[in-house]
Scaffold this motif. Structure first.
Motif, short mmCIF file in Angstrom:
data_model
loop_
_atom_site.label_atom_id
_atom_site.label_comp_id
_atom_site.label_asym_id
_atom_site.label_seq_id
_atom_site.Cartn_x
_atom_site.Cartn_y
_atom_site.Cartn_z
N TRP A 77 0.82 -1.21 0.00
CA TRP A 77 0.00 0.00 0.00
C TRP A 77 0.86 1.26 0.00
CZ3 TRP A 77 0.26 3.67 3.82
CH2 TRP A 77 0.82 3.30 5.04
N ARG A 78 2.05 1.19 0.60
CA ARG A 78 2.90 2.39 0.71
C ARG A 78 3.37 2.90 -0.64
NH1 ARG A 78 4.21 -0.85 4.97
NH2 ARG A 78 4.12 0.07 7.06
N THR A 80 1.59 2.21 -3.57
CA THR A 80 0.46 2.20 -4.50
C THR A 80 0.11 3.61 -4.91
OG1 THR A 80 -0.44 0.17 -3.52
CG2 THR A 80 -1.96 1.54 -4.80
N ARG A 81 0.15 3.87 -6.22
CA ARG A 81 -0.14 5.20 -6.72
C ARG A 81 -1.52 5.25 -7.37
NH1 ARG A 81 1.28 5.62 -12.34
NH2 ARG A 81 2.14 3.68 -13.16
N ASP A 82 -1.97 6.45 -7.68
CA ASP A 82 -3.24 6.62 -8.36
C ASP A 82 -3.21 5.94 -9.72
OD1 ASP A 82 -5.08 8.54 -6.81
OD2 ASP A 82 -3.15 9.59 -6.73
N ASN A 86 -8.06 2.79 -8.85
CA ASN A 86 -7.77 2.89 -7.41
C ASN A 86 -7.16 4.23 -7.05
OD1 ASN A 86 -5.15 1.59 -8.66
ND2 ASN A 86 -4.53 2.50 -6.72
N TYR A 87 -7.44 4.64 -5.83
CA TYR A 87 -6.81 5.83 -5.27
C TYR A 87 -5.44 5.46 -4.70
CZ TYR A 87 -11.50 7.90 -5.45
OH TYR A 87 -12.72 8.37 -5.86
N ARG A 88 -4.62 6.47 -4.53
CA ARG A 88 -3.30 6.27 -3.94
C ARG A 88 -3.43 5.61 -2.55
NH1 ARG A 88 1.12 11.15 -2.83
NH2 ARG A 88 2.92 9.79 -2.43
N TYR A 89 -2.57 4.64 -2.29
CA TYR A 89 -2.50 3.89 -1.03
C TYR A 89 -3.61 2.84 -0.89
CZ TYR A 89 0.71 7.67 0.25
OH TYR A 89 1.74 8.58 0.27
N ILE A 90 -4.45 2.67 -1.92
CA ILE A 90 -5.47 1.62 -1.87
C ILE A 90 -5.19 0.65 -3.01
CG2 ILE A 90 -7.93 1.09 -1.97
CD1 ILE A 90 -8.54 3.85 -0.97
#
Length: 253
Positions: A77-78, A80-82, A86-90
């Motif tokens: 998750w750290r 994970t970008r847009d 998905n949204y950033r961190y998701i």
């Protein structure tokens, strides 16, 4: 863009209001009875590809000739970008229902080596299907046009310098589908446009509830000449079908 409803929705959510008042698009999604859906049954397989940048990171675990199970699945998750869904961190699980589609989606250069993971569906997964390959009989033309346009938006190739503004509408729709109870979404590949003229079902998938899946193996594929010439170069005796859908049709004939 044929769907005026979607055009108005995008204008508002991008430039006026992140919690849009233009809800006619959402109302169409709320009509579950006319939503095209697709179910992946327990035991079916999906595929996720990653370009190998450091060969010292591959072939570390038994059965995983490419990246191991952890690196073959969702990103941490750290980092994970847009992205489109998905949204950033998701983090969500981006994959395809066929190895070839998964391979071309990472847009490898000639000579590149790709780790392609086989993802096992451990529990049934219900997808909101933007591919429209199985159109509900009562689906209106307005809703059909909306789904076609959304599939095009999701399949638009992603570049590292994309403005995250472009992602806002599709991220919102993905989260809305998730809150409607769907495990993910399916959409066509813009990198394989001829697929719409075939009887072969090849498409991309984003899984929200990725806990229902697991990476069970990975293989190493090399792009030798062009997008129709992928070859498996590991020692696994169980070979993946990386033929493009055009070749598959010729073989079938």
């Amino acid at each position: 863009m044929k769907s005026r409803l979607l055009k108005n929705f995008i204008q508002e959510i991008q430039f006026k209001n992140r919690n849009p008042n233009e809800t006619r698009v959402l109302a169409l999604l709320d009509d579950i009875s006319t939503n095209p859906e697709r179910i992946f049954q327990q035991g079916e397989k999906l595929y996720r590809s990653r370009i190998i940048l450091n060969e010292e990171e591959i072939n570390k675990k038994t059965g995983f000739y490419g990246y191991d199970a952890e690196q073959s699945f969702i990103p941490p998750w750290r980092i994970t970008r847009d992205l489109r869904a998905n949204y950033r961190y998701i983090p969500y699980l981006y994959c395809s229902n066929h190895p070839y589609i998964s391979l071309i989606e990472v847009r490898p250069r000639i000579g590149a080596k790709i780790s392609i993971a086989t993802i096992l569906v451990n529990q049934n997964i219900n997808l909101l299907d933007f591919t429209i390959q199985n159109k509900p009989t009562k689906m209106s033309e307005t809703k059909y046009n909306l789904f076609v346009e959304l599939s095009n938006l999701y399949s638009k190739p992603i570049a590292n310098d994309d403005d995250t503004l472009d992602y806002i509408p599709t991220q919102f729709i993905a989260e809305y589908a998730k809150n409607l109870g769907y495990d993910g979404i399916a959409f066509t590949s813009s990198l394989a446009p001829e697929i719409n003229n075939t009887n072969l079902e090849r498409f991309n998938v984003v899984i929200f509830n990725y806990q229902k899946c697991s990476a069970i193996k990975s293989n190493v594929i090399c792009l030798e000449a062009n997008h129709s010439e992928f070859h498996q170069i590991d020692n696994d005796l169980d070979k993946l079908n990386t033929d493009c859908y055009v070749l598959e049709q010729l073989i079938a004939l």
